[in-house]
Design an enzyme around this catalytic site. Structure first.
Site, PDB file in Angstrom:
ATOM      1  N   ASN A   1     -96.236  50.387  28.748  1.00 26.18           N
ATOM      2  CA  ASN A   1     -97.203  48.965  28.562  1.00 26.18           C
ATOM      3  C   ASN A   1     -96.783  48.344  27.343  1.00 26.18           C
ATOM      4  OD1 ASN A   1     -99.966  47.602  28.573  1.00 26.18           O
ATOM      5  ND2 ASN A   1    -100.009  48.840  26.572  1.00 26.18           N
TER       6      ASN A   1
ATOM      7  N   SER B   1     -96.276  41.688  34.580  1.00 27.13           N
ATOM      8  CA  SER B   1     -97.259  40.518  34.748  1.00 27.13           C
ATOM      9  C   SER B   1     -96.857  39.727  35.843  1.00 27.13           C
ATOM     10  CB  SER B   1     -96.884  39.715  33.398  1.00 27.13           C
ATOM     11  OG  SER B   1     -97.649  38.420  33.443  1.00 27.13           O
TER      12      SER B   1
ATOM     13  N   TYR C   1     -91.071  35.757  27.888  1.00 33.42           N
ATOM     14  CA  TYR C   1     -91.951  36.809  28.518  1.00 33.42           C
ATOM     15  C   TYR C   1     -91.487  37.051  29.899  1.00 33.42           C
ATOM     16  CZ  TYR C   1     -96.346  39.180  29.594  1.00 33.42           C
ATOM     17  OH  TYR C   1     -97.335  40.004  29.820  1.00 33.42           O
TER      18      TYR C   1
ATOM     19  N   LYS D   1     -90.114  40.459  32.000  1.00 27.38           N
ATOM     20  CA  LYS D   1     -91.296  41.070  33.118  1.00 27.38           C
ATOM     21  C   LYS D   1     -90.608  41.104  34.375  1.00 27.38           C
ATOM     22  CE  LYS D   1     -94.502  42.212  30.173  1.00 27.38           C
ATOM     23  NZ  LYS D   1     -94.662  43.639  29.877  1.00 27.38           N
TER      24      LYS D   1
ATOM     25  N   ILE E   1    -106.141  38.532  31.555  1.00 32.12           N
ATOM     26  CA  ILE E   1    -107.069  39.871  31.253  1.00 32.12           C
ATOM     27  C   ILE E   1    -107.424  39.200  29.808  1.00 32.12           C
ATOM     28  CG2 ILE E   1    -107.152  42.214  30.765  1.00 32.12           C
ATOM     29  CD1 ILE E   1    -106.504  41.360  33.720  1.00 32.12           C
TER      30      ILE E   1
END
Length: 252
Positions: free
Chosen positions: A87, A139, A151, A155, A184
């Protein structure tokens, strides 16, 4: 529903806050033996105490040495690992041209290479046990444009790795799957910061971009992770499930 996770040894990386913290809590509530790893000693100790977890390991998970030390400490303490949740992650940089190459490397080390390394460490033990579950938290922006390039790229690599490694180790009884969260909301996350800075802008974003009409919760991500870790998902292999309230634009 009994997910048969009682007594399973679980390692959650980035488990001291946000999504990772919720995942750790959910496993503990199912009776698992839960260890978390992260960089912040203070956050680790608080989460360990709040949820009565079994162990916490401080380390820089963006480095080979940090990951190796955390994993060896886990095995020294519990002798095995049944479930690994990769995670740990984070976002940095700006546009591609405005972002130094060192930040791309940092993003890959933290978001992607950490998952590969921990998976390689865990797999031999899981193979010996004849079973195991690895779950990678990526993601929706690993599948489509939307976040920062550093990012997104990391991912996307994680999603690809999830499928390739799943096909490699399923013969050994190890299931590898992933969860791709959408937006989220939690107190330590970027969306909370943006909401505090500009509530009207974020309200408009939710209305326009999330069909469900709200942010997701960390608990909703954790629930899917529990399912993927359990035998209830025994025929799910190499999948990365979007958990996003309909936010993603892709058809898979």
């Amino acid at each position: 529903m009994d997910l048969q996770l009682k007594g399973k040894v679980v390692l959650v990386t980035g488990g001291s806050k946000g999504i990772g913290k919720a995942i750790a809590k959910a496993f503990k509530e199912e009776g698992a033996i839960v260890a978390i790893a992260a960089r912040s000693k203070e956050d680790l100790e608080k989460t360990l105490f709040d949820y009565r977890l079994d162990a916490s390991y401080e380390g820089d998970l963006s480095t080979f040495e940090g990951r190796d030390t955390v994993f060896q400490n886990l095995i020294n303490d519990f002798g095995t690992i049944d479930i690994l949740v990769n995670n740990v992650g984070g976002s940095n940089g700006a546009t591609t041209m405005e972002t130094d190459m060192s930040l791309f490397e940092e993003a890959m080390n933290l978001n992607y290479f950490s998952a590969v390394h921990f998976s390689k460490l865990a797999a031999p033990i899981m193979k010996e046990n004849g079973e195991g579950s690895i779950i990678n938290i990526s993601s929706v922006f690993g599948r489509e444009a939307g976040g920062k390039p550093t990012y997104n790229g990391a991912k996307a690599a994680m999603i690809s790795f999830t499928k390739s490694f799943a096909d490699e180790v399923i013969k050994d009884g190890i299931r590898v799957n992933g969860v791709a969260p959408g937006s989220i909301l939690h107190p330590t996350g970027n969306w909370q910061k943006r909401l505090d800075e500009n509530p009207e802008k974020i309200k408009a974003f939710v209305e326009q971009e999330i069909p469900a009409g709200r942010f997701g919760t960390v608990e909703e991500i954790a629930n899917v992770v529990l399912f993927l870790a359990s035998e209830k998902s025994s025929w799910v292999v190499g999948a990365t499930l979007n958990v996003d309230g309909g936010q993603s634009k892709s058809n898979f």
